[in-house]
Design a protein around this motif. Structure first.
Motif, PDB file in Angstrom:
ATOM      1  N   PRO B 327       0.831  -1.204   0.000  1.00  0.00           N
ATOM      2  CA  PRO B 327       0.000   0.000   0.000  1.00  0.00           C
ATOM      3  C   PRO B 327       0.863   1.251   0.000  1.00  0.00           C
ATOM      4  O   PRO B 327       2.048   1.193   0.322  1.00  0.00           O
ATOM      5  N   ASP B 328       0.231   2.312  -0.371  1.00  0.00           N
ATOM      6  CA  ASP B 328       0.960   3.567  -0.489  1.00  0.00           C
ATOM      7  C   ASP B 328       1.121   4.198   0.894  1.00  0.00           C
ATOM      8  O   ASP B 328       0.531   5.239   1.187  1.00  0.00           O
ATOM      9  N   ILE B 329       1.877   3.541   1.748  1.00  0.00           N
ATOM     10  CA  ILE B 329       2.083   4.069   3.089  1.00  0.00           C
ATOM     11  C   ILE B 329       3.576   4.077   3.410  1.00  0.00           C
ATOM     12  O   ILE B 329       4.355   3.330   2.816  1.00  0.00           O
ATOM     13  N   ASP B 330       3.929   4.888   4.378  1.00  0.00           N
ATOM     14  CA  ASP B 330       5.339   5.052   4.690  1.00  0.00           C
ATOM     15  C   ASP B 330       5.525   5.110   6.200  1.00  0.00           C
ATOM     16  O   ASP B 330       4.556   5.226   6.948  1.00  0.00           O
ATOM     17  N   VAL B 331       6.746   5.052   6.627  1.00  0.00           N
ATOM     18  CA  VAL B 331       7.035   5.167   8.049  1.00  0.00           C
ATOM     19  C   VAL B 331       6.484   6.497   8.564  1.00  0.00           C
ATOM     20  O   VAL B 331       6.531   7.506   7.847  1.00  0.00           O
ATOM     21  N   ASP B 332       5.933   6.488   9.796  1.00  0.00           N
ATOM     22  CA  ASP B 332       5.313   7.640  10.457  1.00  0.00           C
ATOM     23  C   ASP B 332       3.902   7.920   9.981  1.00  0.00           C
ATOM     24  O   ASP B 332       3.261   8.835  10.485  1.00  0.00           O
ATOM     25  N   ASP B 333       3.388   7.137   8.994  1.00  0.00           N
ATOM     26  CA  ASP B 333       2.001   7.327   8.560  1.00  0.00           C
ATOM     27  C   ASP B 333       1.046   6.766   9.615  1.00  0.00           C
ATOM     28  O   ASP B 333       1.361   5.813  10.320  1.00  0.00           O
ATOM     29  N   ASP B 334      -0.118   7.398   9.694  1.00  0.00           N
ATOM     30  CA  ASP B 334      -1.215   6.888  10.521  1.00  0.00           C
ATOM     31  C   ASP B 334      -1.900   5.758   9.762  1.00  0.00           C
ATOM     32  O   ASP B 334      -2.192   5.912   8.579  1.00  0.00           O
ATOM     33  N   ILE B 335      -2.162   4.639  10.426  1.00  0.00           N
ATOM     34  CA  ILE B 335      -2.857   3.551   9.741  1.00  0.00           C
ATOM     35  C   ILE B 335      -3.865   2.913  10.683  1.00  0.00           C
ATOM     36  O   ILE B 335      -3.864   3.181  11.878  1.00  0.00           O
ATOM     37  N   PHE B 336      -4.702   2.045  10.105  1.00  0.00           N
ATOM     38  CA  PHE B 336      -5.654   1.269  10.910  1.00  0.00           C
ATOM     39  C   PHE B 336      -5.384  -0.212  10.710  1.00  0.00           C
ATOM     40  O   PHE B 336      -5.216  -0.675   9.577  1.00  0.00           O
ATOM     41  N   LEU B 337      -5.285  -0.920  11.834  1.00  0.00           N
ATOM     42  CA  LEU B 337      -5.042  -2.357  11.772  1.00  0.00           C
ATOM     43  C   LEU B 337      -6.279  -3.068  12.289  1.00  0.00           C
ATOM     44  O   LEU B 337      -6.868  -2.644  13.284  1.00  0.00           O
ATOM     45  N   ARG B 338      -6.648  -4.149  11.622  1.00  0.00           N
ATOM     46  CA  ARG B 338      -7.790  -4.940  12.148  1.00  0.00           C
ATOM     47  C   ARG B 338      -7.537  -6.413  11.855  1.00  0.00           C
ATOM     48  O   ARG B 338      -6.784  -6.777  10.944  1.00  0.00           O
ATOM     49  N   PHE B 339      -8.181  -7.205  12.697  1.00  0.00           N
ATOM     50  CA  PHE B 339      -8.061  -8.651  12.502  1.00  0.00           C
ATOM     51  C   PHE B 339      -9.374  -9.308  12.899  1.00  0.00           C
ATOM     52  O   PHE B 339     -10.071  -8.843  13.811  1.00  0.00           O
ATOM     53  N   PRO B 340      -9.774 -10.370  12.201  1.00  0.00           N
ATOM     54  CA  PRO B 340     -11.029 -11.044  12.510  1.00  0.00           C
ATOM     55  C   PRO B 340     -10.948 -11.763  13.864  1.00  0.00           C
ATOM     56  O   PRO B 340      -9.888 -12.293  14.219  1.00  0.00           O
ATOM     57  N   ALA B 341     -12.064 -11.737  14.594  1.00  0.00           N
ATOM     58  CA  ALA B 341     -12.080 -12.337  15.920  1.00  0.00           C
ATOM     59  C   ALA B 341     -11.671 -13.806  15.893  1.00  0.00           C
ATOM     60  O   ALA B 341     -10.991 -14.290  16.808  1.00  0.00           O
ATOM     61  N   GLU B 342     -12.047 -14.527  14.810  1.00  0.00           N
ATOM     62  CA  GLU B 342     -11.776 -15.971  14.797  1.00  0.00           C
ATOM     63  C   GLU B 342     -10.278 -16.284  14.615  1.00  0.00           C
ATOM     64  O   GLU B 342      -9.849 -17.412  14.766  1.00  0.00           O
TER      65      GLU B 342
END
Lengths: 287, 347
Positions: B327-342
């Motif tokens: 993805p078009d992201i770099d160090v110090d960028d704000d991001i969102f992480l998610r993972f499925p409960a299962e």
């Protein structure tokens, strides 16, 4: 610098400053080589003219005398005793070294016991054996059995083997100790029992140490002077005793020199033969 | 085939292995995996007969071999140091085991050649081990241990000390040989990649005790305890106490609310949660999903076919995510992480 240098420190500092940049490592070698050259090679070379009766019609007169029976006997005896002592010493040293390398945690203690005798003068150790073996000595007192060993060949061999044992233990122990334990494990897992592991793996890998030990002991033993002088009788006279007698008792420098030259040539010749048989360079290079 | 039954080894007061039991079936490839000092090497040496057990029995093909010396066990073993005899040629090394096992001279000669063929080194028979590369020495070592058809092959970290590329190559090669010869194999390593990529069964050891005995997949997907979860594979870790909300089991970790896969778990339990990096999805925008947290990228490691992102979450904890899309992201960028409960591992 404000720190006041002490007397000795100041002197070494000044010497160091003076030498700085003028002395290279190869210069250091020169000191050692110079010492050996001056006090070993030169004296040996000087023996050659000394041994010749220059200016007479029979310059090789002394060498002719060397070929006499009693002197030939002394040569043969020297090499024979040297050989027997080497065999006995190596056998004892190998067993001892094997124990040190593989069977004990107390290597340090055992090593001290082996090294300490080296601090005691040979003559003291030979006299110790002399007293021990004498008919009125401790051995006779303890066992009630008077041995006839003193002033015989076995007494001389016992003395020589005893004195030279540490010289054999050190190189043999080193080469045994250097054997990776995994090699011994591998041999066992591959189906070899303890004994076959010793003969097929441990012994061959310890050969360099054994050969080095053998050389050291043989050279020392064949040239021994004190052992036969203290523990042997007239029939145990070795070449060093004959040379000493000619030199010190009879002041026959020419004959003593001839004996020394012949002994040196024979010894070097023997080592050359040994070298072609065992390829010393390869064996010793592995140590 | 091989049965290790309550094996225990003490060195003086020091316990190396405590009550270890496991079995290996005919033709199976089993790995003892653990950090150094976990007792895996001691166990292997005991099976070979090189270490005497303090307690427990070792049975090979139904025979109790516990009191047999190594040379009576018909075992093949490759050592980390290769343990090739330096004074013998490659051919003599391989012939050694055959001779000791009583093969006739003609058989020895045939089998040495076959073994050299097996490890792709037919032209190296007359070399001394010292003239070979590390990988070649390991192959000779393997040939030597297989030549006399041992009941079981023991491998003591044979790939340690090889460089990464060679190591990966040797893994595939070792697996191929193992299948070709179909020899029951017990492999000892501290390298989880070795263990996961080669084995049918992995025994995870720590402090002399078995932590989990399972297939590589189960070891990775369903670790039995926090040690296994942390030792095998990377993960993002949370801790907290279980509560129930709307019939769902959740854990509050500081500000974060994490939904668990299974609602049957009791309230007030302290748990450790692990999420594998490939289960974490990363995007620059929030999706409003459950188990979604905001973070700042601290490091992007390019692993060639994927990137490993390290991120610091708002509470200061660290998360690890793998992404195949770059993805078009770099160090110090704000991001969102998610993972499925299962995909949350609860321990």
């Amino acid at each position: 610098m404000s720190v006041q240098r002490g007397g000795l420190g100041r002197v070494t500092h000044i010497i160091g400053e003076g030498l700085e940049g003028r002395i290279a490592n190869r210069h250091l070698a020169l000191f050692g080589l110079g010492f050996v050259g001056l006090f070993f090679v030169l004296p040996i070379l000087l023996l050659i003219p000394e041994s010749l009766n220059l200016g007479s019609t029979t310059p090789f007169e002394s060498y002719r005398r060397v070929a006499n029976g009693i002197y030939v006997d002394a040569f043969v005896r020297s090499f024979l005793y040297g050989f027997v002592t080497t065999v006995v010493t190596l056998a004892l040293a190998y067993m001892l070294s094997y124990f040190l390398a593989f069977s004990t945690e107390r290597v340090r203690t055992a090593m001290i016991l082996i090294i300490v005798p080296l601090w005691i003068a040979y003559i003291v150790r030979y006299f110790g054996i002399l007293l021990f073996l004498s008919p009125a000595g401790p051995l006779a007192d303890l066992t009630g059995f008077e041995t006839d060993l003193l002033f015989t060949t076995p007494a001389v061999i016992i003395g020589l083997a005893n004195v030279y044992l540490p010289f054999a233990v050190l190189p043999i122990y080193n080469s045994l100790n250097a054997i990776d334990e995994e090699l011994v494990n591998a041999s066992r897992v591959l189906g070899a029992g303890k004994w076959r592991t010793i003969t097929k793996v441990i012994f061959p890998l310890s050969l360099p140490g054994l050969v080095a030990a053998g050389l050291i002991v043989f050279i020392l033993a064949a040239g021994s002077f004190l052992g036969p002088a203290v523990l042997g009788g007239p029939n145990q006279t070795m070449i060093a005793n004959v040379i000493a007698q000619a030199f010190l008792d009879n002041f026959n420098i020419q004959f003593a020199s001839a004996l020394a030259i012949v002994y040196t040539v024979l010894l070097v010749g023997l080592l050359l033969v040994f070298n072609t048989l065992f390829d010393l360079q390869e064996v010793l290079g592995n140590i | 085939m091989l049965e290790v039954d309550s094996f225990t080894k003490y060195y003086g007061e020091l316990c190396a292995v405590e009550d270890l039991s496991f079995r290996i079936e005919e033709g199976e490839f089993v790995t003892l995996l653990g950090p150094s000092g976990c007792g895996k090497s001691t166990t292997l040496h005991a099976i070979a007969g090189l270490v005497e057990p303090t307690d427990g029995r070792i049975r090979l093909r139904g025979t109790d071999v516990t009191d047999l010396p190594p040379e009576k066990r018909n075992i093949g073993m490759a050592f980390q140091s290769t343990a090739l005899f330096p004074h013998m040629t490659v051919r003599e090394n391989i012939a050694y085991g055959l001779k000791m096992h009583g093969y006739s001279a003609a058989d020895v000669e045939d089998r040495v050649e076959e073994s050299l063929e097996l490890v792709d080194m037919p032209d190296h028979g007359d070399h001394k081990p010292g003239e070979l590369s590390g990988g070649q020495q390991q192959r000779v070592s393997l040939a030597r241990s297989l030549a006399y058809e041992p009941d079981i092959l023991l491998l003591d970290e044979p790939l340690t000390g090889l460089d990464r590329v060679l190591r990966e190559e040797m893994r595939g090669w070792l697996n191929r040989i193992q299948r070709e010869v179909n020899v029951t194999t017990l492999y000892v390593t501290h390298d989880q990649e070795d263990a996961l990529s080669m084995s049918d069964t992995v025994v995870v050891l720590n402090d002399g005790q078995a932590q989990q005995i399972d297939s590589p997949e189960r070891i990775y997907e369903s670790p039995a305890n926090p040690f296994v979860a942390e030792f095998v594979g990377k993960s993002t870790q949370f801790t907290g106490t279980v509560t129930h909300e709307n019939g769902q089991a959740v854990v509050y970790n500081d500000e974060k609310r994490i939904t668990l896969p299974d609602s049957s778990i009791d309230d007030d339990q302290s748990v450790s949660l692990y999420v594998r990096p490939e289960d974490i999805e990363v995007s620059p925008e929030p999706m409003g999903a459950e188990n979604e947290f905001r973070g700042i990228i601290t490091d992007i490691a390019n692993l060639g076919n994927r990137a490993e992102l390290s991120a610091t979450l708002e509470d200061g904890s660290t998360a690890l995510a793998h992404t195949t899309r770059f993805p078009d992201i770099d160090v110090d960028d704000d991001i969102f992480l998610r993972f499925p409960a299962e995909r949350v591992i609860v321990l």
